[in-house]
Scaffold this motif. Structure first.
Motif, PDB file in Angstrom:
ATOM      1  N   ASN A  98       0.824  -1.212   0.000  1.00 26.33           N
ATOM      2  CA  ASN A  98       0.000   0.000   0.000  1.00 26.33           C
ATOM      3  C   ASN A  98       0.860   1.265   0.000  1.00 26.33           C
ATOM      4  OD1 ASN A  98      -2.439  -1.341  -0.052  1.00 26.33           O
ATOM      5  ND2 ASN A  98      -2.711  -1.311   2.165  1.00 26.33           N
ATOM      6  N   MET A  99       1.968   1.227   0.725  1.00 29.19           N
ATOM      7  CA  MET A  99       2.863   2.392   0.751  1.00 29.19           C
ATOM      8  C   MET A  99       3.596   2.540  -0.577  1.00 29.19           C
ATOM      9  SD  MET A  99       4.346   2.525   4.662  1.00 29.19           S
ATOM     10  CE  MET A  99       4.379   0.778   5.058  1.00 29.19           C
ATOM     11  N   VAL A 100       4.012   1.428  -1.182  1.00 26.70           N
ATOM     12  CA  VAL A 100       4.656   1.497  -2.500  1.00 26.70           C
ATOM     13  C   VAL A 100       3.690   2.104  -3.507  1.00 26.70           C
ATOM     14  CG1 VAL A 100       5.643   0.166  -4.408  1.00 26.70           C
ATOM     15  CG2 VAL A 100       6.176  -0.468  -2.054  1.00 26.70           C
ATOM     16  N   TYR A 101       2.437   1.653  -3.452  1.00 28.23           N
ATOM     17  CA  TYR A 101       1.396   2.177  -4.353  1.00 28.23           C
ATOM     18  C   TYR A 101       1.294   3.699  -4.224  1.00 28.23           C
ATOM     19  CZ  TYR A 101      -3.301   2.848  -6.322  1.00 28.23           C
ATOM     20  OH  TYR A 101      -4.377   3.274  -7.062  1.00 28.23           O
ATOM     21  N   LYS A 102       1.220   4.186  -2.993  1.00 26.51           N
ATOM     22  CA  LYS A 102       1.061   5.625  -2.746  1.00 26.51           C
ATOM     23  C   LYS A 102       2.256   6.402  -3.290  1.00 26.51           C
ATOM     24  CE  LYS A 102       0.010   8.876   1.019  1.00 26.51           C
ATOM     25  NZ  LYS A 102       1.134   9.792   0.848  1.00 26.51           N
ATOM     26  N   ILE A 103       3.463   5.900  -3.043  1.00 22.62           N
ATOM     27  CA  ILE A 103       4.673   6.595  -3.502  1.00 22.62           C
ATOM     28  C   ILE A 103       4.712   6.649  -5.026  1.00 22.62           C
ATOM     29  CG2 ILE A 103       7.192   6.478  -3.586  1.00 22.62           C
ATOM     30  CD1 ILE A 103       7.005   5.121  -0.764  1.00 22.62           C
ATOM     31  N   LEU A 104       4.416   5.534  -5.667  1.00 24.89           N
ATOM     32  CA  LEU A 104       4.432   5.512  -7.131  1.00 24.89           C
ATOM     33  C   LEU A 104       3.392   6.462  -7.706  1.00 24.89           C
ATOM     34  CD1 LEU A 104       4.898   1.686  -7.848  1.00 24.89           C
ATOM     35  CD2 LEU A 104       6.622   3.483  -7.974  1.00 24.89           C
ATOM     36  N   ARG A 105       2.196   6.463  -7.112  1.00 28.25           N
ATOM     37  CA  ARG A 105       1.145   7.363  -7.571  1.00 28.25           C
ATOM     38  C   ARG A 105       1.574   8.826  -7.434  1.00 28.25           C
ATOM     39  NH1 ARG A 105      -2.587   6.129 -11.138  1.00 28.25           N
ATOM     40  NH2 ARG A 105      -3.810   4.329 -10.584  1.00 28.25           N
ATOM     41  N   GLU A 106       2.159   9.155  -6.293  1.00 26.75           N
ATOM     42  CA  GLU A 106       2.576  10.530  -6.051  1.00 26.75           C
ATOM     43  C   GLU A 106       3.654  10.984  -7.022  1.00 26.75           C
ATOM     44  OE1 GLU A 106       3.713  10.377  -1.974  1.00 26.75           O
ATOM     45  OE2 GLU A 106       1.677  10.686  -1.216  1.00 26.75           O
ATOM     46  N   ASN A 107       4.370  10.039  -7.591  1.00 22.97           N
ATOM     47  CA  ASN A 107       5.435  10.357  -8.542  1.00 22.97           C
ATOM     48  C   ASN A 107       5.021  10.150  -9.997  1.00 22.97           C
ATOM     49  OD1 ASN A 107       8.225  10.967  -7.103  1.00 22.97           O
ATOM     50  ND2 ASN A 107       7.104   9.503  -5.836  1.00 22.97           N
ATOM     51  N   GLY A 108       3.726   9.915 -10.226  1.00 27.86           N
ATOM     52  CA  GLY A 108       3.234   9.880 -11.593  1.00 27.86           C
ATOM     53  C   GLY A 108       3.282   8.541 -12.281  1.00 27.86           C
ATOM     54  N   VAL A 109       3.550   7.466 -11.555  1.00 27.55           N
ATOM     55  CA  VAL A 109       3.565   6.131 -12.153  1.00 27.55           C
ATOM     56  C   VAL A 109       2.153   5.559 -12.121  1.00 27.55           C
ATOM     57  CG1 VAL A 109       4.496   3.785 -12.013  1.00 27.55           C
ATOM     58  CG2 VAL A 109       5.941   5.740 -11.422  1.00 27.55           C
ATOM     59  N   LYS A 110       1.734   4.958 -13.221  1.00 27.15           N
ATOM     60  CA  LYS A 110       0.409   4.338 -13.295  1.00 27.15           C
ATOM     61  C   LYS A 110       0.522   2.943 -12.693  1.00 27.15           C
ATOM     62  CE  LYS A 110      -3.484   4.280 -16.457  1.00 27.15           C
ATOM     63  NZ  LYS A 110      -3.929   4.538 -17.845  1.00 27.15           N
ATOM     64  N   VAL A 111      -0.120   2.716 -11.545  1.00 25.67           N
ATOM     65  CA  VAL A 111       0.087   1.482 -10.790  1.00 25.67           C
ATOM     66  C   VAL A 111      -1.253   0.872 -10.416  1.00 25.67           C
ATOM     67  CG1 VAL A 111       0.292   2.753  -8.614  1.00 25.67           C
ATOM     68  CG2 VAL A 111       1.288   0.487  -8.775  1.00 25.67           C
ATOM     69  N   TYR A 112      -1.268  -0.460 -10.361  1.00 26.18           N
ATOM     70  CA  TYR A 112      -2.476  -1.229 -10.059  1.00 26.18           C
ATOM     71  C   TYR A 112      -2.168  -2.235  -8.954  1.00 26.18           C
ATOM     72  CZ  TYR A 112      -4.157   0.439 -14.616  1.00 26.18           C
ATOM     73  OH  TYR A 112      -4.543   1.207 -15.677  1.00 26.18           O
ATOM     74  N   TYR A 113      -3.229  -2.707  -8.281  1.00 25.48           N
ATOM     75  CA  TYR A 113      -3.118  -3.751  -7.261  1.00 25.48           C
ATOM     76  C   TYR A 113      -3.661  -5.073  -7.810  1.00 25.48           C
ATOM     77  CZ  TYR A 113      -3.011  -0.293  -3.359  1.00 25.48           C
ATOM     78  OH  TYR A 113      -2.721   0.693  -2.470  1.00 25.48           O
ATOM     79  N   THR A 114      -3.205  -6.202  -7.236  1.00 24.14           N
ATOM     80  CA  THR A 114      -3.980  -7.441  -7.338  1.00 24.14           C
ATOM     81  C   THR A 114      -4.930  -7.549  -6.147  1.00 24.14           C
ATOM     82  OG1 THR A 114      -2.256  -8.704  -6.178  1.00 24.14           O
ATOM     83  CG2 THR A 114      -2.181  -8.673  -8.602  1.00 24.14           C
ATOM     84  N   ARG A 115      -4.576  -6.900  -5.040  1.00 23.17           N
ATOM     85  CA  ARG A 115      -5.485  -6.759  -3.898  1.00 23.17           C
ATOM     86  C   ARG A 115      -4.984  -5.588  -3.063  1.00 23.17           C
ATOM     87  NH1 ARG A 115      -3.922  -8.824   1.227  1.00 23.17           N
ATOM     88  NH2 ARG A 115      -1.850  -9.761   1.236  1.00 23.17           N
ATOM     89  N   ASN A 116      -5.899  -4.889  -2.392  1.00 23.20           N
ATOM     90  CA  ASN A 116      -5.476  -3.830  -1.469  1.00 23.20           C
ATOM     91  C   ASN A 116      -6.173  -3.943  -0.122  1.00 23.20           C
ATOM     92  OD1 ASN A 116      -8.021  -2.989  -2.143  1.00 23.20           O
ATOM     93  ND2 ASN A 116      -7.458  -0.895  -2.701  1.00 23.20           N
TER      94      ASN A 116
END
Length: 511
Positions: free
Chosen positions: A357-375
């Motif tokens: 969840n933290m990796v997701y947030k960091i990537l999003r904040e830096n403009g990377v398009k990111v998806y989960y298999t579950r959150n």
């Protein structure tokens, strides 16, 4: 005469012997299913007849064929069988986690390894239990076929000759025309005092309305409540994608059961489950979602495909898609670290999710398009994880795990990747992705750098099309590593390190 009788008896004996041999050969020719199946916490050597399943004369294929339990009852893969008749199959997290089969107005709720089902909220005893069965790297929830099918109004039959289970949905009855009634003379009744009817009390708490709006790819769903709510459950399910909101103690009978909506949402469905009002938002191409509660706590807003506000975005990472895969979850705790007294100190699923969840947030904040298999803490099969990444045509796949070993003195951080998969068209290999993550992760956690290792045999690495890795953050079976994995600040540092390695890789992507 005696000679004739003897000859006749000999011929009869020969005929019977031939027939017996023929019957034995026919039975021996029946297809068999021989496999090692994992369920009930152990591996079983299974050997039995291979059954075919037909629903309304259409053969249904499943990665795991029907399995006959020791009590002679058959269990079948729930999703393939019951989605073929238009039922919705949902997972809900909890203690225990449950699988829900919803068809028309009926909801059958089954907990794993429990012979008590909830049918429209009422307890019903079954003659077999639902099981989570793993075979050949694929896990499937398998349920007692006869009980579920008949409960949902279907007929079930078994044809021994073809080793087939037949499930048939009843035909829609043709309505009988109502005869025109013969008029009867009107008799004026004697007037009686009018009794004021007693008003039916309204439910104490209810969902009053659901609204939907869509603008420039962003979707807003608002749920209006009669009374304030302090907390509610919300989670994301994939394949197909859907956002679920559960409101404990609220009535939802006053709103429509199905809303047909727009481009990014196919429909919004409503129903009840375990004294909860349930709202299910079926989505297309879901990017992200979040929920918020109004100040008066009477309106829940669900926003879909609305990006988290970017903070200090320094570069454009393009449209490349990264899939984060938090290992294990729900009924599957993953590896477990134990205290000296034998009690559980830490479960793998309780580390992989917060880091992801933290990796997701960091990537999003830096403009990377990111998806989960579950959150959230739900069980997702390996096949569903891989299928999701392949279906959205992801560019990178990063599965986050904790390592384990039989000896508690083994420690360190390593990353697994495929050694021969050709990913030249992506511009990055699994090896490159592993190296980029290892540049930062061991230092962030303060663990030994155990380097890269061959993960070619691992299902999620082998089956994904794109460059993929399994990040083994540290050994949960080693006391020093386990303390680091449980430390929230070190979890944040691990997330930052993994995110940096991913961003270094995204910069070099071509596909």
């Amino acid at each position: 005469m005696k000679k004739i009788t003897a000859v006749f008896m000999s011929l009869l004996l020969i005929c019977l012997t031939i027939c017996a041999n023929f019957l034995i050969n026919v039975n021996a020719a029946a297809p068999m299913f021989s496999a090692q199946l994992a369920y009930d916490g152990q591996v079983h050597d299974y050997y039995g007849t291979y059954f075919n399943v037909f629903v309304d004369d259409e053969k249904i294929e499943s990665p795991i064929p029907p399995v006959v339990l020791s009590n002679g009852r058959s269990i079948v893969s729930v999703r393939e069988i019951f989605e073929s008749v238009g039922a919705d199959v949902l997972w809900t997290a909890g203690e225990p986690s449950r699988v829900l089969i919803c068809r028309d107005a009926d909801i059958v709720s089954l907990a794993l390894d429990d012979d008590i089902a909830l049918v429209n909220g009422k307890e019903v005893k079954m003659d077999a239990e639902a099981k989570l069965v793993a075979y050949n790297g694929i896990g499937k929830t398998m349920v007692p076929v006869r009980f579920v099918a008949q409960t949902l109004g279907m007929d079930v039959d078994y044809v021994e000759k073809s080793n087939s289970i037949l499930i048939n949905t009843p035909p829609t009855p043709t309505p009988t025309p109502t005869p025109t009634p013969t008029p009867t003379p009107t008799v004026k009744p004697t007037a009686k005092p009018t009794t004021k009817p007693t008003a039916t009390p309204k439910p104490l708490k209810s969902v009053d309305a659901i609204s939907y709006a869509e603008f420039e790819g962003k979707v807003t769903v608002q749920i209006a409540l009669s009374h304030p709510i302090d907390d509610y459950d919300r989670f994301l399910l994939t394949d197909p994608e859907r956002v679920v909101v559960d409101l404990k103690g609220y009535d939802i009978s006053g709103v429509s059961s199905v809303y047909r909506v727009g481009t990014f949402v196919s429909q919004i469905r409503t129903g009840t489950y375990n004294d909860c009002a349930r709202i299910v938002i079926d989505t297309f191409d879901l990017d992200t979602y979040n929920t918020s509660l109004s100040k008066d706590k009477k309106t829940i807003t669900v926003r879909l495909n609305e990006l988290v506000k970017e903070i200090d975005k320094k570069q454009d990472f393009g449209d490349y898609k990264v899939v984060l895969d938090p290992g294990h979850g729900g009924s599957d705790p993953g590896a477990i670290g134990y205290n000296e007294d034998g009690t559980i100190a830490l479960q793998e699923k309780d580390v992989t999710l917060p880091i992801s969840n933290m990796v997701y947030k960091i990537l999003r904040e830096n403009g990377v398009k990111v998806y989960y298999t579950r959150n959230t803490d739900v069980y997702v099969t390996l096949g569903d994880r891989v299928g999701f990444a392949n279906r959205i045509d992801a560019s990178l796949f990063v599965s986050i795990h904790c390592n384990a070993f039989t000896s508690d003195d083994v420690n360190g951080t390593l990353v697994m990747h495929h050694t021969t998969k050709d990913t030249t068209e992506y511009g990055v290999s699994g090896k490159d992705l592993a190296n980029n993550i290892l540049k930062y992760l061991p230092d962030a956690l303060g663990t030994q750098d155990s380097g890269r290792t061959d993960g070619s045999a691992m299902y999620v690495i082998r089956k994904t099309n794109m460059p993929s890795v399994i990040v083994e953050t540290a050994f949960i079976t080693n006391e020093d590593d386990r303390e680091k994995l449980a430390d929230k600040k070190l979890q944040e540092k691990a997330a930052e390190a993994i995110a940096k390695g991913i961003m270094d890789s995204v910069k070099k992507l071509k596909k």
